[in-house]
Write an enzyme that holds these catalytic residues in place. Sequence first.
Site, mmCIF file in Angstrom:
data_model
loop_
_atom_site.group_PDB
_atom_site.id
_atom_site.type_symbol
_atom_site.label_atom_id
_atom_site.label_comp_id
_atom_site.label_asym_id
_atom_site.label_seq_id
_atom_site.Cartn_x
_atom_site.Cartn_y
_atom_site.Cartn_z
ATOM 1 C CG ASP A 23 24.862 -2.092 -95.585
ATOM 2 O OD1 ASP A 23 24.573 -3.134 -96.212
ATOM 3 O OD2 ASP A 23 25.600 -2.087 -94.593
ATOM 4 C CE1 TYR B 194 26.664 -6.228 -88.511
ATOM 5 C CE2 TYR B 194 28.546 -4.820 -88.972
ATOM 6 C CZ TYR B 194 28.029 -6.041 -88.594
ATOM 7 O OH TYR B 194 28.886 -7.067 -88.304
ATOM 8 C CE LYS C 251 27.020 -10.346 -92.347
ATOM 9 N NZ LYS C 251 26.731 -8.941 -92.071
ATOM 10 N NE ARG D 299 48.472 -2.904 -102.545
ATOM 11 C CZ ARG D 299 49.200 -2.094 -103.351
ATOM 12 N NH1 ARG D 299 48.611 -1.223 -104.138
ATOM 13 N NH2 ARG D 299 50.510 -2.181 -103.356
HETATM 14 C C1 PLP Z 1 27.493 -7.834 -91.581
HETATM 15 C C2 PLP Z 1 27.140 -6.490 -92.005
HETATM 16 C C3 PLP Z 1 28.121 -5.540 -92.283
HETATM 17 C C4 PLP Z 1 29.599 -5.815 -92.051
HETATM 18 O O1 PLP Z 1 30.072 -6.771 -92.940
HETATM 19 P P1 PLP Z 1 31.309 -7.747 -92.629
HETATM 20 O O2 PLP Z 1 31.390 -8.585 -93.850
HETATM 21 O O3 PLP Z 1 30.971 -8.505 -91.388
HETATM 22 O O4 PLP Z 1 32.512 -6.894 -92.417
HETATM 23 C C5 PLP Z 1 27.711 -4.295 -92.712
HETATM 24 N N1 PLP Z 1 26.406 -3.992 -92.874
HETATM 25 C C6 PLP Z 1 25.438 -4.886 -92.606
HETATM 26 C C7 PLP Z 1 24.007 -4.498 -92.817
HETATM 27 C C8 PLP Z 1 25.765 -6.166 -92.175
HETATM 28 O O5 PLP Z 1 24.790 -7.029 -91.904
#
Ligand code: PLP
Length: 412
Positions: A179, A107, A204, A55
């Site tokens: 982000d 998001y 992504k 962890r």
């Molecule tokens: C998909 C996404 C998230 C969330 O990520 P997960 O891996 O689905 O929890 C946060 N910010 C953006 C810009 C995203 O496209």
Amino acid sequence: MSETGQIGSANPETICAGAGVAADKAHASVAPPLHLSANYAFADPTEKPPFDYSRSGNPTRAQLERALADLEGAASGVITASGMAALDLVLCLAKPGELVLAPHDCYGGTHRLLNARANRGHFELAFVDQTDPIALKAAFESKPKLVLIETPSNPLLRITDISACVALAKACGAITVADNTFLSPALQRPLDLGVDVVVHSTTKFINGHSDVVGGAVLARDAELGEELAWWANCTGVTGAPFDSFLTLRGLRTLFPRIERQQATAGRVVEALAADARVAKVFYPGLTSHPGHNIARTQQKGFGSMFSVEFVEGVDAVELLRRLSIFTIAESLGGFESLVCVPATMTHAAMTPEARAEAGISDRLVRFSIGLEHEEDLVRDIFAALDFAGDGVNDGQVFETKPLGSKAVKQCA
Ligand SMILES: *Cc1c(COP(=O)(O)O)cnc(C)c1O
């Protein structure tokens, strides 16, 4: 080369290709082994080994942490179980009474998380259109503790001026968090522009193969990195070793994937922007895009995501049903081309009022361009558009039913 497979200050392409490679001291395996062990032996009860419990630290996860930290120019990183876990980890930095300032069109899941935590009194919360310099400046008068930036934004690809935001944050001592999911470090490095922390949904572009949900938090400063690692161990949001192993595998091809997907997106956007049935294409690569000039200066490319608003009379739901190469799915950044209607899919967690406020109409369609051939993608979209938009040019306008109902066009 170190045990994490770090190659010093190499170019990012080299960091990706070499992530974890030939770092195995036990058997000299070239591809890194996967360390699934939950715990690690102490040589002596008084000596804490580098890894003791997975962890808090795991060798496979550490390889991914190092590679992503190097790619973003960070001192250290934490790999989390998801992008949302990464964002939630960063929110541990805000105390009750302190203000978190977030973009109004972030998001959908981030919007929900922020509201849920704020409703429990974990922090104060304000949303602002960060692309509006006057509104942004006014929002900073409330002295936020934590500023979340998401650029390009989802799904309208709005561009926030990172440096301008950082300057305002620095003036009031706020921590900035970007982000960087939509571009990845291959196309944008927010830490170079003064941002304190980068978060990713590695689900992504970074993994890129649509088979792992994961996240990352990368801190420019070692001290802040340690604080985040402390919270990650405390709350247990760290990612599974197998997920890190797969994500490292995906990361190695980040550059060729991004470059190809971006080039294809540019061609598809060009074809769509020239069509009369298209009202608006949201893509920062278009000179008509309001954020184009900022994107040119702070990004290395325009990416492979874009959204389209079709003219009235084009049935967006019917269009999606007719597409055969594009898969109707949430998520983005994978090898496969995807399409979605944000209002009923990715951004359904937002209230209709919040969506309207963020400019997300029910007729907006978001595309994520994959690795298929551009000709096939363009042909697929135009074939679907010929069905879904055949009421436009002959003056007959379809009565478009609200999204989610099964009703389609009323006249042929
Ligand atoms: C998909 C996404 C998230 C969330 O990520 P997960 O891996 O689905 O929890 C946060 N910010 C953006 C810009 C995203 O496209």
